[in-house]
Design an enzyme around this catalytic site. Structure first.
Site, mmCIF file in Angstrom:
data_model
loop_
_atom_site.group_PDB
_atom_site.id
_atom_site.type_symbol
_atom_site.label_atom_id
_atom_site.label_comp_id
_atom_site.label_asym_id
_atom_site.label_seq_id
_atom_site.Cartn_x
_atom_site.Cartn_y
_atom_site.Cartn_z
ATOM 1 N N GLY A 163 2.005 2.966 -2.845
ATOM 2 C CA GLY A 163 1.947 3.811 -4.033
ATOM 3 C C GLY A 163 1.245 5.135 -3.798
ATOM 4 C CB ALA A 208 -0.920 0.000 1.232
ATOM 5 N NE ARG A 260 -50.543 26.840 24.709
ATOM 6 C CZ ARG A 260 -51.215 25.862 24.137
ATOM 7 N NH1 ARG A 260 -50.603 25.077 23.265
ATOM 8 N NH2 ARG A 260 -52.473 25.638 24.410
ATOM 9 C CG ASN A 302 -3.700 1.951 -11.296
ATOM 10 O OD1 ASN A 302 -2.987 1.854 -10.309
ATOM 11 N ND2 ASN A 302 -3.980 0.919 -12.075
ATOM 12 N NE ARG A 358 -2.105 5.628 -14.186
ATOM 13 C CZ ARG A 358 -2.495 4.437 -14.647
ATOM 14 N NH1 ARG A 358 -3.381 4.364 -15.617
ATOM 15 N NH2 ARG A 358 -2.004 3.333 -14.117
ATOM 16 C CG ASN A 391 1.414 -11.635 -12.050
ATOM 17 O OD1 ASN A 391 0.915 -12.345 -11.188
ATOM 18 N ND2 ASN A 391 2.353 -10.734 -11.795
ATOM 19 C CG ASN A 426 -29.017 17.782 20.886
ATOM 20 O OD1 ASN A 426 -29.396 18.739 20.237
ATOM 21 N ND2 ASN A 426 -28.227 16.856 20.385
ATOM 22 N N GLY A 431 9.985 -0.993 -6.694
ATOM 23 C CA GLY A 431 9.344 -2.168 -7.244
ATOM 24 C C GLY A 431 8.681 -3.045 -6.200
ATOM 25 C CB THR A 432 6.052 -5.625 -6.604
ATOM 26 O OG1 THR A 432 6.717 -6.289 -7.700
ATOM 27 C CG2 THR A 432 4.973 -4.713 -7.157
#
Length: 450
Positions: free
Chosen positions: A11, A9, A423, A227, A15, A170, A369, A80-81
């Site tokens: 990245g 997580a 009242r 993305n 874009r 993949n 309230n 990279g991953t």
């Protein structure tokens, strides 16, 4: 065998055109990271490691808000991953079990698919999740198979024309023994078109060692990566379409399904009826046989059996409604417990309140309230009749079987069975209306010259 999750997580998601980390953009009122974590709950993981980068503190908070066990590894540079997964190694160095690598921006992988990966891992050292791409020119890595054996993964940038013609692609998701995974990553090089450390290279390295690898196929829709804002909108639409179908299959009536919007955790009981243009925020449960009428918005609320909500009603967090409660048009309820058979049918605000069984709240009633600093609670007993346009200035209590006169401003407790009138006495001034209007017209004529 024990299971660890490694969720990538880090990245930025350029874009997305956003200052918000990509994985924190929401689908159905939850960050896409949470959707990925929810799907993996079915694996009952012993350890969860979220690899963060851009906006790491916020990403870490979101992960821990969903599961307090989440551990955070930081990827300082985006290399990279393979490099990203390596950042989890110090946290899992003593872990004995399988590791699943998931992606925080791929939120729709089904629990059944993850279970298929887990089953395949029993006969293979490395298991990859793949899919058959509808677009043969899609820029995904290709899975080069020999029967059931996965020989290698070729990134699109590095693939030959023959390899690009392969439709089996993949997803990036994989499963392997944790110690083996980190060992394989130590051999990954960055001599490729992107000068990155590809996680996918571990398949070729494993095969060179004589280890086994295979791929499990899933539907392409499960691997939807997000993305851009366009992807995010498509993901929202996909989630909503799926949630509507599931609700219908579970015995819920959606009068106009395409107009109903669900959160990621909406729970609807069978035989509940949802009318058009209803929006569910997070944390809503609607029990069997309840009805939510058109143009209502519910969030953080519980509606019990036989309840009726709306039309044009708003239930805010903390609204707890017992069986057969009626909440009518243009009524807002917040942090209030409303007991069986009570009715709030018209143009009222009920906040920070307890309302007893079979009580009727008249039109225009407001529980006052908030004093500008503190919130205070209103307590109304059973079978109370609150007259229209009553202001209940909290903290205040009304006993069982009490009544308030219409137009009252109640600032003191009302004992059981009592009628409260608060009242001013009406005074009529004969002819005063005409005199006042004549005077106002004269002033206006002087100012305008007419």
């Amino acid at each position: 065998m024990d299971t660890a999750l490694i969720i990538l997580a880090a990245g930025q998601g350029s874009r997305m055109k956003s200052d918000l980390p990509k994985v924190l953009h929401e689908i159905a009122d939850a960050p896409m990271l949470v959707h990925a974590m929810k799907a993996a709950d079915s694996l009952q993981p012993e350890r969860i490691v979220v690899v963060t980068g851009h906006g790491g503190e916020a990403v870490g908070r979101a992960a821990r808000d969903w599961d307090e066990r989440a551990e955070i590894a930081v990827q300082e540079e985006q290399l990279g991953t393979g490099h990203a997964v390596a950042q989890a190694a110090p946290l899992l160095k003593s872990f004995n079990g399988d590791a699943f690598v998931l992606f925080g921006d791929t939120p729709f992988i089904r629990p059944e698919t993850l279970d298929a990966l887990k089953q395949a891992r029993q006969q293979n050292d490395v298991v990859i999740l793949g899919f058959h791409a509808a677009d043969r020119d899609a820029r995904y890595g290709r899975l080069v198979m020999d029967g059931e054996t996965l020989q290698r993964i070729v990134e699109y940038k590095d693939a030959s024309p023959e390899e690009r013609a392969i439709s089996f692609c993949n997803s990036g998701v994989l499963c392997a023994d944790a110690a083996l995974l980190f060992d394989l990553i130590t051999e990954v090089k960055n001599d490729n078109a992107s000068a990155e450390y590809y996680l996918t290279d571990i398949v070729g390295i494993a095969r060179a060692r004589g280890l086994t690898a295979t791929a499990v196929a899933c539907d392409e829709a499960e691997t939807m990566g997000i993305n851009s804002r366009i992807d995010l909108a498509r993901a929202e639409a996909a989630f909503q379409a799926g949630a509507r179908v599931k609700a219908l299959e579970d015995g819920v009536t959606l009068v106009a399904p395409e107009t109903v919007y669900f959160a990621h955790d909406t729970v609807l009981g069978r035989d509940s009826i949802i009318e058009p243009n209803v929006v569910f925020g997070p944390g809503v449960t609607v029990e069997t046989g309840a009805r939510v009428r058109a143009f209502s918005h519910l969030e953080g609320a519980h509606v019990s059996r036989g309840g009726t909500i709306g039309p044009f009603a708003r239930l805010r967090p903390g609204a707890e409604l017992a069986e057969d409660v009626h909440i009518g048009n243009f009524v807002e309820v917040k942090n209030a417990i409303i007991d069986r058979g009570a009715k709030v049918n018209h143009l009222s605000y009920i906040g920070d309140a307890d309302i007893g069984e079979a009580t009727n709240i008249g039109a225009g009633t407001i529980t006052c309230n908030y004093d500008g600093v503190m919130k205070h609670r209103t307590r109304i007993g059973a079978r109370v009749f609150v007259g229209s346009d009553t202001m209940l200035v909290a903290p205040v209590s009304l006993g069982d079987d009490a009544m308030t006169a219409s137009g009252s401003v109640i600032t003191s407790d009302v004992e059981p069975g009592a009628l409260a009138l608060a009242r001013a006495r009406q005074v009529n001034k004969p002819g005063m209306a005409r005199k006042l209007m004549d005077r106002l017209r004269a002033i206006k004529a002087k100012q305008t010259g007419r």
